[in-house]
Enzyme design. Sequence first.
Site, PDB file in Angstrom:
ATOM      1  N   HIS A 136      -0.938   0.129  -0.816  1.00  0.00           N
ATOM      2  CA  HIS A 136      -1.193  -0.812  -1.913  1.00  0.00           C
ATOM      3  C   HIS A 136      -2.682  -1.075  -2.073  1.00  0.00           C
ATOM      4  O   HIS A 136      -3.212  -1.051  -3.198  1.00  0.00           O
ATOM      5  CB  HIS A 136      -0.454  -2.123  -1.627  1.00  0.00           C
ATOM      6  CG  HIS A 136      -0.726  -3.206  -2.621  1.00  0.00           C
ATOM      7  ND1 HIS A 136       0.028  -3.385  -3.763  1.00  0.00           N
ATOM      8  CD2 HIS A 136      -1.683  -4.175  -2.650  1.00  0.00           C
ATOM      9  CE1 HIS A 136      -0.450  -4.406  -4.446  1.00  0.00           C
ATOM     10  NE2 HIS A 136      -1.491  -4.904  -3.797  1.00  0.00           N
ATOM     11  N   GLU A 137      -3.383  -1.311  -0.965  1.00  0.00           N
ATOM     12  CA  GLU A 137      -4.812  -1.622  -1.041  1.00  0.00           C
ATOM     13  C   GLU A 137      -5.628  -0.407  -1.493  1.00  0.00           C
ATOM     14  O   GLU A 137      -6.542  -0.532  -2.311  1.00  0.00           O
ATOM     15  CB  GLU A 137      -5.313  -2.139   0.314  1.00  0.00           C
ATOM     16  CG  GLU A 137      -4.647  -3.424   0.777  1.00  0.00           C
ATOM     17  CD  GLU A 137      -4.752  -4.563  -0.224  1.00  0.00           C
ATOM     18  OE1 GLU A 137      -5.699  -4.574  -1.033  1.00  0.00           O
ATOM     19  OE2 GLU A 137      -3.872  -5.434  -0.216  1.00  0.00           O
ATOM     20  N   HIS A 140      -5.444   0.043  -5.230  1.00  0.00           N
ATOM     21  CA  HIS A 140      -6.357  -0.808  -6.004  1.00  0.00           C
ATOM     22  C   HIS A 140      -7.703  -0.113  -6.202  1.00  0.00           C
ATOM     23  O   HIS A 140      -8.270  -0.146  -7.299  1.00  0.00           O
ATOM     24  CB  HIS A 140      -6.583  -2.140  -5.286  1.00  0.00           C
ATOM     25  CG  HIS A 140      -5.543  -3.178  -5.545  1.00  0.00           C
ATOM     26  ND1 HIS A 140      -5.124  -3.525  -6.822  1.00  0.00           N
ATOM     27  CD2 HIS A 140      -4.836  -3.967  -4.693  1.00  0.00           C
ATOM     28  CE1 HIS A 140      -4.208  -4.485  -6.735  1.00  0.00           C
ATOM     29  NE2 HIS A 140      -4.008  -4.759  -5.459  1.00  0.00           N
ATOM     30  N   GLU A 199      -1.264  -5.566  -9.715  1.00  0.00           N
ATOM     31  CA  GLU A 199      -0.510  -5.620  -8.464  1.00  0.00           C
ATOM     32  C   GLU A 199       0.722  -4.710  -8.534  1.00  0.00           C
ATOM     33  O   GLU A 199       1.044  -4.000  -7.580  1.00  0.00           O
ATOM     34  CB  GLU A 199      -0.097  -7.056  -8.157  1.00  0.00           C
ATOM     35  CG  GLU A 199      -1.254  -7.990  -7.875  1.00  0.00           C
ATOM     36  CD  GLU A 199      -2.090  -7.542  -6.693  1.00  0.00           C
ATOM     37  OE1 GLU A 199      -1.525  -7.038  -5.705  1.00  0.00           O
ATOM     38  OE2 GLU A 199      -3.325  -7.700  -6.756  1.00  0.00           O
TER      39      GLU A 199
END
Length: 273
Positions: A136-137, A140, A199
């Site tokens: 997820h990070e 980004h 997100e």
Amino acid sequence: MKTRKSIVIIGTILLFMSCATNPFTGKQTLALVPNSQILPMAFQQYNQFLGENKVIKGTSEAEMITRVGQKISRASERWLNANGYQGYLKDYKWEYNLVDDKNVNAWCMPGGKIVFYTGILPIAKSETGIAAVMGHEVAHALANHGQQRMSAGQIQQLAGAATAIAVSGKDQKTQQIVGTAFGLGSQFGVMLPFSRSHETEADRIGLQLMAIAGYNPDEAANLWRRMKANSGGQAPPEFMSTHPSSDTRIANLTAWAPAARAEAKKFGVTSFK
């Protein structure tokens, strides 16, 4: 009147001239601030943060953060190269650090500078849980979400200035009402949904990356079940938050897991940790 028209014209030109393409979605994204400007600032801020906080080195947990990060970043490079984006990561300087902090959090600065707080480790629970957070990070950073947020903030300021000029001839009460309406409308109607969309996008991209790296994508939904339990139901309503609700994320991640497995299969990955 001339000033207001000038602001609108300048804003329109900026929008048309300052776009980039998200390689994972194919969509045009805001890029008013170039990465050549953003990345050096991000790297400097990251180093400053590390200098002001307790970075854990040499432990099994710290080594796991680095190991998982390297696997996820390699998976992202494989995907990008296979999809015609060779060289996309040339300015990235990946770094993965574990910081002694009780907060349940992890984050990634533009250009691949990642921090995990020790507080998230018990909820991540395993290396696969760490991979769900890491994917997820990393997503980004790959999708340039930081660049988009900065660009959106500039547009919000420009629109706010144009609104203020438009009502500058009105009485003070009218100016206050319009200013308040603009602030609430832009925050709840634009900026917060914009953040939630990032997100959600990072959840989906990250799920694919963790699967390509050999981690079971089913664990991402389990991670958010644990996150929900840890929050004790204290999260704000979704429309007031920068993040989707835990229930929304669990449902999305569960639905997307088969597609992530199928994407991993394209790279010869059929078994998962």
